[in-house]
Scaffold this active site. Sequence first.
Site, mmCIF file in Angstrom:
data_model
loop_
_atom_site.group_PDB
_atom_site.id
_atom_site.type_symbol
_atom_site.label_atom_id
_atom_site.label_comp_id
_atom_site.label_asym_id
_atom_site.label_seq_id
_atom_site.Cartn_x
_atom_site.Cartn_y
_atom_site.Cartn_z
ATOM 1 N N ARG A 110 -7.171 10.670 11.613
ATOM 2 C CA ARG A 110 -8.719 10.509 11.731
ATOM 3 C C ARG A 110 -9.150 8.968 11.392
ATOM 4 O O ARG A 110 -8.072 8.211 11.328
ATOM 5 C CB ARG A 110 -9.303 11.436 10.274
ATOM 6 C CG ARG A 110 -8.379 11.446 9.330
ATOM 7 C CD ARG A 110 -9.277 11.204 8.113
ATOM 8 N NE ARG A 110 -10.192 10.133 8.057
ATOM 9 C CZ ARG A 110 -9.995 8.843 7.615
ATOM 10 N NH1 ARG A 110 -8.653 8.565 7.395
ATOM 11 N NH2 ARG A 110 -11.075 7.769 7.586
ATOM 12 N N GLY A 111 -10.195 8.867 11.463
ATOM 13 C CA GLY A 111 -10.601 7.445 11.397
ATOM 14 C C GLY A 111 -10.619 6.758 12.998
ATOM 15 O O GLY A 111 -9.847 7.319 13.673
ATOM 16 N N ALA A 112 -11.820 5.963 13.364
ATOM 17 C CA ALA A 112 -12.055 5.820 14.676
ATOM 18 C C ALA A 112 -10.912 5.109 15.499
ATOM 19 O O ALA A 112 -10.794 5.702 16.436
ATOM 20 C CB ALA A 112 -13.440 5.080 15.028
ATOM 21 N N ARG A 170 -13.294 14.950 19.698
ATOM 22 C CA ARG A 170 -14.189 14.635 18.651
ATOM 23 C C ARG A 170 -15.272 13.920 19.253
ATOM 24 O O ARG A 170 -14.833 12.854 20.268
ATOM 25 C CB ARG A 170 -13.538 14.016 17.413
ATOM 26 C CG ARG A 170 -12.822 14.857 16.640
ATOM 27 C CD ARG A 170 -12.306 14.244 15.273
ATOM 28 N NE ARG A 170 -13.479 14.278 14.279
ATOM 29 C CZ ARG A 170 -13.427 13.498 13.209
ATOM 30 N NH1 ARG A 170 -12.563 12.952 12.728
ATOM 31 N NH2 ARG A 170 -14.531 13.522 12.445
ATOM 32 N N GLN A 219 -12.902 11.705 1.999
ATOM 33 C CA GLN A 219 -11.990 10.653 2.436
ATOM 34 C C GLN A 219 -11.881 9.363 1.346
ATOM 35 O O GLN A 219 -10.931 8.764 1.436
ATOM 36 C CB GLN A 219 -12.651 10.038 3.703
ATOM 37 C CG GLN A 219 -12.192 11.010 4.983
ATOM 38 C CD GLN A 219 -13.628 11.847 5.145
ATOM 39 O OE1 GLN A 219 -14.235 12.266 4.482
ATOM 40 N NE2 GLN A 219 -13.691 12.184 6.458
ATOM 41 N N ASP A 233 -18.050 4.299 13.181
ATOM 42 C CA ASP A 233 -17.311 4.904 14.608
ATOM 43 C C ASP A 233 -18.028 4.855 15.966
ATOM 44 O O ASP A 233 -17.325 4.832 16.818
ATOM 45 C CB ASP A 233 -17.581 6.556 14.270
ATOM 46 C CG ASP A 233 -16.766 6.972 12.721
ATOM 47 O OD1 ASP A 233 -17.275 6.452 11.567
ATOM 48 O OD2 ASP A 233 -15.719 7.166 12.911
ATOM 49 N N ASN A 240 -21.598 5.995 11.027
ATOM 50 C CA ASN A 240 -20.402 5.736 10.254
ATOM 51 C C ASN A 240 -20.612 7.366 9.331
ATOM 52 O O ASN A 240 -21.324 7.921 9.439
ATOM 53 C CB ASN A 240 -20.407 4.756 9.222
ATOM 54 C CG ASN A 240 -18.846 4.475 8.399
ATOM 55 O OD1 ASN A 240 -17.982 4.520 8.996
ATOM 56 N ND2 ASN A 240 -19.162 4.377 7.245
ATOM 57 N N LYS A 241 -19.619 7.478 8.408
ATOM 58 C CA LYS A 241 -19.494 8.696 7.821
ATOM 59 C C LYS A 241 -20.941 8.986 7.136
ATOM 60 O O LYS A 241 -21.475 8.083 6.614
ATOM 61 C CB LYS A 241 -18.400 8.787 7.038
ATOM 62 C CG LYS A 241 -18.098 9.961 6.091
ATOM 63 C CD LYS A 241 -17.711 11.224 7.027
ATOM 64 C CE LYS A 241 -16.669 11.056 7.761
ATOM 65 N NZ LYS A 241 -16.839 12.233 8.947
HETATM 66 O O1 MRU Z 1 -14.407 11.970 10.055
HETATM 67 P P1 MRU Z 1 -13.499 10.804 9.864
HETATM 68 O O2 MRU Z 1 -12.716 10.732 8.694
HETATM 69 O O3 MRU Z 1 -12.522 10.437 11.181
HETATM 70 O O4 MRU Z 1 -14.335 9.589 10.012
HETATM 71 C C1 MRU Z 1 -14.296 8.367 10.373
HETATM 72 C C2 MRU Z 1 -14.178 7.342 9.295
HETATM 73 O O5 MRU Z 1 -13.230 7.330 8.511
HETATM 74 C C3 MRU Z 1 -15.322 6.761 8.798
HETATM 75 O O6 MRU Z 1 -16.628 6.696 9.169
HETATM 76 C C4 MRU Z 1 -14.952 5.371 8.938
HETATM 77 O O7 MRU Z 1 -15.810 4.701 7.962
HETATM 78 C C5 MRU Z 1 -14.807 4.718 10.161
HETATM 79 S S1 MRU Z 1 -13.298 4.503 10.956
HETATM 80 C C6 MRU Z 1 -12.633 3.219 10.480
#
Ligand code: MRU
Length: 352
Positions: free
Chosen positions: A50-52, A93, A199, A240, A250-251
């Site tokens: 996970r994470g962009a 995703r 997270q 993201d 972002n999250k």
């Molecule tokens: O749903 P996730 O855990 O894949 O979400 C992505 C993220 O971790 C965040 O939004 C993050 O801050 C940006 S990705 C470096």
Amino acid sequence: MEFKSKIRTIQWVDTYSRMVNQTLFPYEFKYVDIKDGESMYRAIKDMIVRGAPAIGIAGAHGVVLYAQELQSLPKEEFIPKLLEKADYMASSRPTAVNLMWAVKKQKDIILNSKSDVKGIVEELKQNAIKLENEDIEINKRIGDFGAQVVPKGATILTHCNAGALATVGYGTALGVVRSAFANDPTIQVFADETRPRQQGARITTLELTMDGIPTTLITDGMCSYFMKKGMIDMVVVGADRIAANGDSANKIGTYTVAIAAKYHNIPFYIAAPLSTIDISIKSGDEIPIEERSHDEVTHINGKAICADGVNIINPGFDVTPHELITGIITEKGILKPDYEKSILNCFEKLSL
Ligand code: MRU
């Protein structure tokens, strides 16, 4: 000072992809080998990775896995089938544009290569490894640019995990923290828990404590309380997807943090590679927001935390309007408002 934990979140190994299984945090730190395209699609969708930036690399690996599976076909069948699989991989995703960006890089090879099937498979593999290695270099540059705006002894608030574990290594927002800490070991981090998937609690606290960076975990609703007390000097989060006008997805919960930061006059930075900027969309209104499983809200560690039958909505991301963003820290420097202009200038200068 060196980044001690040296986490490598994802790596191509010979004929498969090896990644840290992030669903096990904080109880276990284990690698899992992903050996076929469908398993990679599931690994992205189910957030094993996970994470962009990390899911971008996972998508590039996924295309190589599919290419390996299809390589016995003649080229005229191989190309259209693989393109179809690449699109499927990109649909695992919806919000993080790095996934579509990396898959597109692979599609460009599939569409333009003059090689035979074996040659294309090899080119895709080499490209995936290149993107993987570049990600760490890009994050280090983001970290070094970002460190320049971190005040001495600062307490930095972050939301979610934009660290080594959201990228191939080093991190974007946490890359800024790492580079700043290397020069000034008096800085510290406040990490939002980040409901519903936690997270911040499960991942950010883990990787920062592995590196010996002082970290305080707070629940999401506490950020304005600490801002009012003057205990937060700046906010740095990842992204993201960033629209052409600087609006940044972002999250979920990031927008609330940005509003609180603005009210308390605290600088709010986004740290992200240029591959997170989607100049094809004008504003954040066009960013697709992932709706995730309701269980993430109703349950914690498999146990229900609410009444049966209650209504649930679970958007995974929100969009912070550009007016709330002090700067966007990229590998080419810090973009400042007016973002429409600074983003366009940057892309034109680099011919992106
Ligand atoms: O749903 P996730 O855990 O894949 O979400 C992505 C993220 O971790 C965040 O939004 C993050 O801050 C940006 S990705 C470096």
